[in-house]
Design an enzyme around this catalytic site. Structure first.
Site, PDB file in Angstrom:
ATOM      1  CG  MET A 193      -1.924  -1.190   1.133  1.00 20.68           C
ATOM      2  SD  MET A 193      -3.464  -0.930   2.002  1.00 20.68           S
ATOM      3  CE  MET A 193      -2.868  -0.756   3.663  1.00 20.68           C
ATOM      4  CG  HIS A 195       6.962  -2.079   1.947  1.00 18.92           C
ATOM      5  ND1 HIS A 195       6.878  -0.928   2.675  1.00 18.92           N
ATOM      6  CD2 HIS A 195       5.741  -2.670   2.022  1.00 18.92           C
ATOM      7  CE1 HIS A 195       5.670  -0.811   3.173  1.00 18.92           C
ATOM      8  NE2 HIS A 195       4.965  -1.862   2.806  1.00 18.92           N
ATOM      9  CD  GLN A 213      -5.966  -3.601   2.907  1.00 17.58           C
ATOM     10  OE1 GLN A 213      -5.818  -3.994   1.746  1.00 17.58           O
ATOM     11  NE2 GLN A 213      -5.039  -3.798   3.825  1.00 17.58           N
ATOM     12  CE  LYS A 246       4.028  -4.149  10.173  1.00 17.63           C
ATOM     13  NZ  LYS A 246       2.658  -3.955  10.678  1.00 17.63           N
ATOM     14  CB  VAL A 283      12.439  -5.583   8.147  1.00  9.32           C
ATOM     15  CG1 VAL A 283      13.678  -4.697   8.162  1.00  9.32           C
ATOM     16  CG2 VAL A 283      12.593  -6.681   7.098  1.00  9.32           C
TER      17      VAL A 283
HETATM   18  O1  PAF Z   1      -0.060  -5.694   3.743  1.00  4.75           O
HETATM   19  C1  PAF Z   1      -0.464  -4.776   2.996  1.00  4.75           C
HETATM   20  O2  PAF Z   1       0.214  -3.790   2.740  1.00  4.75           O
HETATM   21  C2  PAF Z   1      -1.850  -4.888   2.383  1.00  4.75           C
HETATM   22  O3  PAF Z   1      -2.738  -5.456   3.281  1.00  4.75           O
HETATM   23  C3  PAF Z   1      -1.866  -5.616   1.038  1.00  4.75           C
HETATM   24  C4  PAF Z   1      -1.460  -7.069   1.173  1.00  4.75           C
HETATM   25  C5  PAF Z   1      -0.931  -4.914   0.061  1.00  4.75           C
HETATM   26  C6  PAF Z   1      -3.277  -5.582   0.442  1.00  4.75           C
HETATM   27  O4  PAF Z   1      -3.725  -4.279   0.250  1.00  4.75           O
END
Ligand code: PAF
Length: 280
Positions: free
Chosen positions: A30, A37, A61, A149, A176
């Site tokens: 996101m 990441h 979400q 995480k 991390v």
């Molecule tokens: O973990 C995240 O950043 C989000 O929940 C994901 C998996 C990218 C879905 O929007």
């Protein structure tokens, strides 16, 4: 690195990669990228010839509109980081690309979704399943990479894949941490200076709880950890749970699980942080 915003452009580029027999790896995010990441991107690059990273703040979400509104959006710096870390594509779609029509699908994950994040963030995992299934359908990756995480999210995504036609191999990557132990999270950027100074207590408590778990019963470890975090003026526990790493169901005694994990959700209001640690 290609930066693209539409599904049709993405499909064209992926077709080319597939024609060259390249293994395609997906790193869904996101945005507001950090070293956590980037560790997913690195893991992807070691297993796949072609890395697609996505940046999409998925509205379905978020069960709290303020959380969605405040979520950090830093596409420019994200694209620099992805470029420097060797991603092949940054896919940053608008909402209509992912959801041309409102997504009304309802997913079922049984007991996995009734505890911890599922219990405290109703609808959250349904939204995660909607966007992840959509990203899988668009990208048709061979592999997809997610951080531990969000340990419960990872379990939900594994369960989702079992239900879907697209079946990428799901790779979980370790948490991390910052030098002071705080689990890296895009939400850390939202902490005030004072909250940021106090937040490492969460990880420090989990690590101390791991030691205590060698001698104390489950309930006492949970109680101790909640007390230690709640004693801090900036932090407020939403839940502390000790659960079986596979089923994610809470355990009452250590013999209930071969592998137990300690999970925490903590407010540094209004920011909500989560973390977890393996116990045995
Ligand atoms: O973990 C995240 O950043 C989000 O929940 C994901 C998996 C990218 C879905 O929007």
């Amino acid at each position: 690195m290609f930066i693209i915003h539409t599904v049709s452009e993405l499909r064209q580029l992926l077709q080319l990669a597939r024609r060259q027999n390249k293994t395609i790896g997906l790193v869904p995010t996101m945005g507001a990228l950090h070293a956590g990441h980037l560790s997913l991107v690195q893991a992807c690059k070691t297993q796949c010839a072609f890395t697609v990273a996505t940046v999409f703040v998925n509205p379905t979400q978020f069960n709290n509109p303020d959380d969605l509104h405040n979520y950090p959006r830093t596409l420019k710096s994200d694209s620099v980081l992805l470029q420097n870390n060797g991603a092949n594509i940054l896919f940053a779609p608008g909402e209509k690309e992912i959801y041309p029509e409102p997504d009304t699908r309802v997913f079922h994950f049984g007991d996995l979704e009734n505890v911890m994040e599922g219990k405290f963030r109703p609808g959250h995992f349904n939204g995660v399943a909607q966007v992840v299934s959509r990203l899988f359908a668009i990208t048709q990756p061979d592999y997809a990479f997610f951080g531990e995480k969000d340990f419960q999210q990872l379990a939900i995504i594994r369960a989702l894949v079992a239900q879907l036609e697209e079946k990428p191999v799901i790779v979980g990557c370790p948490v991390v941490r910052e030098d002071d132990g705080l689990a890296m999270s895009s939400r850390n950027a939202l902490l005030s200076k004072k909250q940021r100074e106090h937040a490492p207590l969460i990880a420090a408590t989990l690590m101390q709880a791991k030691e205590k778990a060698k001698t104390l019963p489950v309930a006492e470890v949970k109680q101790w950890a909640a007390g230690a975090i709640n004693a801090d003026s900036e932090l407020e526990v939403e839940y502390i749970e000790i659960a079986d790493e596979k089923t994610l169901q809470p355990i009452k005694q250590w013999s209930d699980a071969a592998h137990a994990r300690l999970f925490a959700a903590v407010y540094a209001r209004p920011v909500r942080l989560i973390d977890n640690i393996a116990l045995n």
